[in-house]
Design a protein around this motif. Structure first.
Motif, PDB file in Angstrom:
ATOM      1  N   ALA A  16     -46.502   0.226 -62.291  1.00  0.00           N
ATOM      2  CA  ALA A  16     -47.632  -0.127 -61.434  1.00  0.00           C
ATOM      3  C   ALA A  16     -48.492   1.082 -61.094  1.00  0.00           C
ATOM      4  O   ALA A  16     -49.684   0.926 -60.802  1.00  0.00           O
ATOM      5  CB  ALA A  16     -47.125  -0.784 -60.151  1.00  0.00           C
ATOM      6  N   GLY A  17     -47.917   2.284 -61.147  1.00  0.00           N
ATOM      7  CA  GLY A  17     -48.685   3.467 -60.777  1.00  0.00           C
ATOM      8  C   GLY A  17     -48.671   4.591 -61.780  1.00  0.00           C
ATOM      9  O   GLY A  17     -49.333   5.615 -61.577  1.00  0.00           O
ATOM     10  N   HIS A  18     -47.944   4.426 -62.877  1.00  0.00           N
ATOM     11  CA  HIS A  18     -47.817   5.492 -63.869  1.00  0.00           C
ATOM     12  C   HIS A  18     -47.849   4.882 -65.271  1.00  0.00           C
ATOM     13  O   HIS A  18     -47.437   3.735 -65.460  1.00  0.00           O
ATOM     14  CB  HIS A  18     -46.505   6.262 -63.683  1.00  0.00           C
ATOM     15  CG  HIS A  18     -46.334   6.847 -62.316  1.00  0.00           C
ATOM     16  ND1 HIS A  18     -45.830   6.114 -61.266  1.00  0.00           N
ATOM     17  CD2 HIS A  18     -46.611   8.088 -61.838  1.00  0.00           C
ATOM     18  CE1 HIS A  18     -45.797   6.869 -60.186  1.00  0.00           C
ATOM     19  NE2 HIS A  18     -46.267   8.076 -60.498  1.00  0.00           N
ATOM     20  N   PRO A  19     -48.298   5.639 -66.262  1.00  0.00           N
ATOM     21  CA  PRO A  19     -48.317   5.099 -67.623  1.00  0.00           C
ATOM     22  C   PRO A  19     -46.909   4.866 -68.170  1.00  0.00           C
ATOM     23  O   PRO A  19     -46.065   5.759 -68.135  1.00  0.00           O
ATOM     24  CB  PRO A  19     -49.027   6.189 -68.434  1.00  0.00           C
ATOM     25  CG  PRO A  19     -49.716   7.052 -67.438  1.00  0.00           C
ATOM     26  CD  PRO A  19     -48.902   6.983 -66.186  1.00  0.00           C
ATOM     27  N   VAL A  20     -46.683   3.659 -68.609  1.00  0.00           N
ATOM     28  CA  VAL A  20     -45.468   3.299 -69.351  1.00  0.00           C
ATOM     29  C   VAL A  20     -45.947   2.583 -70.606  1.00  0.00           C
ATOM     30  O   VAL A  20     -46.732   1.621 -70.517  1.00  0.00           O
ATOM     31  CB  VAL A  20     -44.540   2.384 -68.541  1.00  0.00           C
ATOM     32  CG1 VAL A  20     -43.373   1.909 -69.402  1.00  0.00           C
ATOM     33  CG2 VAL A  20     -44.018   3.099 -67.301  1.00  0.00           C
ATOM     34  N   LEU A  21     -45.511   3.041 -71.752  1.00  0.00           N
ATOM     35  CA  LEU A  21     -46.001   2.497 -73.010  1.00  0.00           C
ATOM     36  C   LEU A  21     -45.010   1.532 -73.626  1.00  0.00           C
ATOM     37  O   LEU A  21     -43.793   1.689 -73.485  1.00  0.00           O
ATOM     38  CB  LEU A  21     -46.303   3.627 -73.995  1.00  0.00           C
ATOM     39  CG  LEU A  21     -47.332   4.653 -73.547  1.00  0.00           C
ATOM     40  CD1 LEU A  21     -47.624   5.631 -74.665  1.00  0.00           C
ATOM     41  CD2 LEU A  21     -48.622   3.982 -73.075  1.00  0.00           C
ATOM     42  N   GLY A  22     -45.543   0.553 -74.323  1.00  0.00           N
ATOM     43  CA  GLY A  22     -44.734  -0.375 -75.079  1.00  0.00           C
ATOM     44  C   GLY A  22     -44.900  -0.112 -76.564  1.00  0.00           C
ATOM     45  O   GLY A  22     -46.016   0.033 -77.063  1.00  0.00           O
ATOM     46  N   CYS A  23     -43.786  -0.038 -77.247  1.00  0.00           N
ATOM     47  CA  CYS A  23     -43.764   0.205 -78.693  1.00  0.00           C
ATOM     48  C   CYS A  23     -43.377  -1.097 -79.381  1.00  0.00           C
ATOM     49  O   CYS A  23     -42.242  -1.567 -79.243  1.00  0.00           O
ATOM     50  CB  CYS A  23     -42.756   1.311 -79.001  1.00  0.00           C
ATOM     51  SG  CYS A  23     -42.556   1.696 -80.746  1.00  0.00           S
ATOM     52  N   LEU A  24     -44.319  -1.701 -80.090  1.00  0.00           N
ATOM     53  CA  LEU A  24     -44.061  -2.967 -80.774  1.00  0.00           C
ATOM     54  C   LEU A  24     -43.241  -2.718 -82.030  1.00  0.00           C
ATOM     55  O   LEU A  24     -43.684  -2.013 -82.940  1.00  0.00           O
ATOM     56  CB  LEU A  24     -45.379  -3.654 -81.121  1.00  0.00           C
ATOM     57  CG  LEU A  24     -46.271  -4.012 -79.931  1.00  0.00           C
ATOM     58  CD1 LEU A  24     -47.606  -4.576 -80.412  1.00  0.00           C
ATOM     59  CD2 LEU A  24     -45.578  -5.002 -79.023  1.00  0.00           C
ATOM     60  N   LEU A  25     -42.060  -3.277 -82.076  1.00  0.00           N
ATOM     61  CA  LEU A  25     -41.142  -2.999 -83.176  1.00  0.00           C
ATOM     62  C   LEU A  25     -41.429  -3.886 -84.383  1.00  0.00           C
ATOM     63  O   LEU A  25     -41.794  -5.051 -84.239  1.00  0.00           O
ATOM     64  CB  LEU A  25     -39.701  -3.213 -82.724  1.00  0.00           C
ATOM     65  CG  LEU A  25     -39.216  -2.360 -81.545  1.00  0.00           C
ATOM     66  CD1 LEU A  25     -37.752  -2.670 -81.253  1.00  0.00           C
ATOM     67  CD2 LEU A  25     -39.391  -0.873 -81.836  1.00  0.00           C
ATOM     68  N   ALA A  26     -41.203  -3.310 -85.558  1.00  0.00           N
ATOM     69  CA  ALA A  26     -41.351  -4.063 -86.805  1.00  0.00           C
ATOM     70  C   ALA A  26     -40.034  -4.669 -87.253  1.00  0.00           C
ATOM     71  O   ALA A  26     -39.990  -5.377 -88.261  1.00  0.00           O
ATOM     72  CB  ALA A  26     -41.892  -3.139 -87.905  1.00  0.00           C
ATOM     73  N   SER A  27     -38.957  -4.404 -86.529  1.00  0.00           N
ATOM     74  CA  SER A  27     -37.642  -4.927 -86.888  1.00  0.00           C
ATOM     75  C   SER A  27     -37.350  -6.219 -86.133  1.00  0.00           C
ATOM     76  O   SER A  27     -38.089  -6.620 -85.233  1.00  0.00           O
ATOM     77  CB  SER A  27     -36.569  -3.881 -86.588  1.00  0.00           C
ATOM     78  OG  SER A  27     -36.720  -3.361 -85.281  1.00  0.00           O
ATOM     79  N   THR A  28     -36.252  -6.868 -86.495  1.00  0.00           N
ATOM     80  CA  THR A  28     -35.839  -8.126 -85.877  1.00  0.00           C
ATOM     81  C   THR A  28     -34.707  -7.866 -84.900  1.00  0.00           C
ATOM     82  O   THR A  28     -33.696  -7.263 -85.263  1.00  0.00           O
ATOM     83  CB  THR A  28     -35.387  -9.139 -86.943  1.00  0.00           C
ATOM     84  OG1 THR A  28     -36.451  -9.339 -87.877  1.00  0.00           O
ATOM     85  CG2 THR A  28     -35.032 -10.468 -86.303  1.00  0.00           C
ATOM     86  N   TRP A  29     -34.884  -8.324 -83.675  1.00  0.00           N
ATOM     87  CA  TRP A  29     -33.909  -8.092 -82.610  1.00  0.00           C
ATOM     88  C   TRP A  29     -32.832  -9.171 -82.603  1.00  0.00           C
ATOM     89  O   TRP A  29     -33.110 -10.346 -82.797  1.00  0.00           O
ATOM     90  CB  TRP A  29     -34.640  -8.090 -81.274  1.00  0.00           C
ATOM     91  CG  TRP A  29     -33.772  -8.254 -80.059  1.00  0.00           C
ATOM     92  CD1 TRP A  29     -32.893  -7.353 -79.556  1.00  0.00           C
ATOM     93  CD2 TRP A  29     -33.723  -9.389 -79.176  1.00  0.00           C
ATOM     94  NE1 TRP A  29     -32.300  -7.845 -78.409  1.00  0.00           N
ATOM     95  CE2 TRP A  29     -32.794  -9.095 -78.160  1.00  0.00           C
ATOM     96  CE3 TRP A  29     -34.384 -10.616 -79.148  1.00  0.00           C
ATOM     97  CZ2 TRP A  29     -32.497  -9.990 -77.119  1.00  0.00           C
ATOM     98  CZ3 TRP A  29     -34.089 -11.510 -78.115  1.00  0.00           C
ATOM     99  CH2 TRP A  29     -33.162 -11.192 -77.129  1.00  0.00           C
ATOM    100  N   HIS A  30     -31.587  -8.738 -82.374  1.00  0.00           N
ATOM    101  CA  HIS A  30     -30.475  -9.669 -82.197  1.00  0.00           C
ATOM    102  C   HIS A  30     -29.620  -9.216 -81.029  1.00  0.00           C
ATOM    103  O   HIS A  30     -29.182  -8.056 -80.985  1.00  0.00           O
ATOM    104  CB  HIS A  30     -29.601  -9.736 -83.453  1.00  0.00           C
ATOM    105  CG  HIS A  30     -30.276 -10.376 -84.621  1.00  0.00           C
ATOM    106  ND1 HIS A  30     -30.429 -11.743 -84.743  1.00  0.00           N
ATOM    107  CD2 HIS A  30     -30.869  -9.828 -85.716  1.00  0.00           C
ATOM    108  CE1 HIS A  30     -31.071 -12.014 -85.869  1.00  0.00           C
ATOM    109  NE2 HIS A  30     -31.350 -10.873 -86.474  1.00  0.00           N
ATOM    110  N   GLU A  31     -29.384 -10.118 -80.069  1.00  0.00           N
ATOM    111  CA  GLU A  31     -28.412  -9.826 -79.020  1.00  0.00           C
ATOM    112  C   GLU A  31     -27.088 -10.464 -79.418  1.00  0.00           C
ATOM    113  O   GLU A  31     -27.051 -11.518 -80.054  1.00  0.00           O
ATOM    114  CB  GLU A  31     -28.908 -10.341 -77.657  1.00  0.00           C
ATOM    115  CG  GLU A  31     -29.197 -11.819 -77.568  1.00  0.00           C
ATOM    116  CD  GLU A  31     -27.977 -12.645 -77.201  1.00  0.00           C
ATOM    117  OE1 GLU A  31     -26.960 -12.045 -76.782  1.00  0.00           O
ATOM    118  OE2 GLU A  31     -28.028 -13.876 -77.340  1.00  0.00           O
ATOM    119  N   THR A  32     -25.995  -9.821 -79.048  1.00  0.00           N
ATOM    120  CA  THR A  32     -24.680 -10.311 -79.444  1.00  0.00           C
ATOM    121  C   THR A  32     -23.813 -10.661 -78.239  1.00  0.00           C
ATOM    122  O   THR A  32     -22.612 -10.851 -78.379  1.00  0.00           O
ATOM    123  CB  THR A  32     -23.943  -9.261 -80.299  1.00  0.00           C
ATOM    124  OG1 THR A  32     -23.664  -8.100 -79.494  1.00  0.00           O
ATOM    125  CG2 THR A  32     -24.778  -8.845 -81.499  1.00  0.00           C
TER     126      THR A  32
END
Length: 279
Positions: free
Chosen positions: A225-241
């Motif tokens: 809300a008050g500082h830069p935080v960047l998002g990196c869009l991944l090209a890989s496929t995510w899996h939670e286990t």
């Protein structure tokens, strides 16, 4: 360019894995097999390949099997040959994944560090390498983002983004596990984050949530809300286990990349669809 590069990765592995019970009362979920190797082995191997020099595994009582695997198999096979140090540490008194990160931060020598989860894997380009590159280029905290479907929204922290920041996006906030109709974004905060001094300070100030646990997502939302935080869009496929349906899909995906299933594509698709959660 940042003044300090990321050398340390913190991997919280203290969770009980209740959704994968009753087996997790004996076998930690991080040791469930994915293809030829357990989940945690895939995670650490990716960190080593990305150039991480120290891996801090934040664990808890009752995970002796995990400790044994790390010391007898993982370190000799992946870490020692690459000169990577591995530390197994017990989570401190602060509960939740935020507490695990605070414990791991004590072993990062005051430098920015990468956090990845011990029960998530990615098929495709390295998410660890993508996050490290984001920090190398910008010197800012960087958050891994993947686009998910409506079924996965209630299981994730969903990022609100505010437009491009060079090759990345600016994250304005995170909503933790919303219903799909409550958010427009489908960009999920999964897979990891580079934590810098500012974000770490915010995490130390973050109060427990209604369940008594401290969460990184709450600190990220406040900090963004008050500082830069960047998002990196991944090209890989995510899996939670960490859930039966997630684990089933991850197993099929990894086994296919290793050529273990020997099944036609349509049958592999059927297996994956059958493992998906029912509406």
């Amino acid at each position: 360019m940042p003044e300090q590069r990321v050398r340390t990765a913190v991997v919280p592995v203290a969770g009980r894995g209740s959704r994968m019970g009753p087996l997790t009362s004996v076998v930690p979920k991080e040791l469930f097999p994915l293809g030829r190797l357990p989940v945690l082995h895939h995670v650490v191997a990716e960190l080593v390949e990305a150039g991480i020099e120290r891996v801090v595994l934040v664990t808890s009582p009752g995970k002796a099997a995990l400790n044994t695997y790390v010391e007898r198999v993982l370190v000799p096979a992946e870490c020692a040959p690459a000169g990577v140090e591995v530390r197994l540490v017990r989570q401190g008194p602060v509960p939740g994944n935020g507490g695990a990160i605070l414990t791991g931060a004590e072993h990062a020598d005051g430098e920015p560090f990468l956090v990845v989860w011990g029960d998530e894997v990615f098929v495709g380009p390295s998410r660890a390498a993508a996050l490290l590159e984001c920090h190398d280029v910008t010197g800012l905290p960087c958050l891994a983002l993947v686009e998910v479907g409506d079924d996965d929204v209630p299981r994730c922290g969903i990022a609100h983004v505010q437009g491009p920041h060079g090759p990345y996006v600016r994250v304005g906030g995170i909503v933790e596990k919303p219903a799909a109709h409550e958010v427009e974004s489908r960009l999920a905060s999964v897979g990891g984050v580079v934590v810098d001094a500012g974000l770490l300070a915010e995490l130390r100030r973050t109060p427990p949530g209604p369940d008594g646990e401290v969460y990184l997502s709450a600190a990220l939302a406040t900090h963004a809300a008050g500082h830069p935080v960047l998002g990196c869009l991944l090209a890989s496929t995510w899996h939670e286990t960490g859930s039966p349906e997630g684990y089933a899909r991850a197993f099929v995906a990894v086994a296919r990349t290793e050529g273990l299933l020997g099944l036609p594509d349509d049958l592999s698709t059927v297996l994956t669809e059958r493992s998906a959660p029912h509406p």
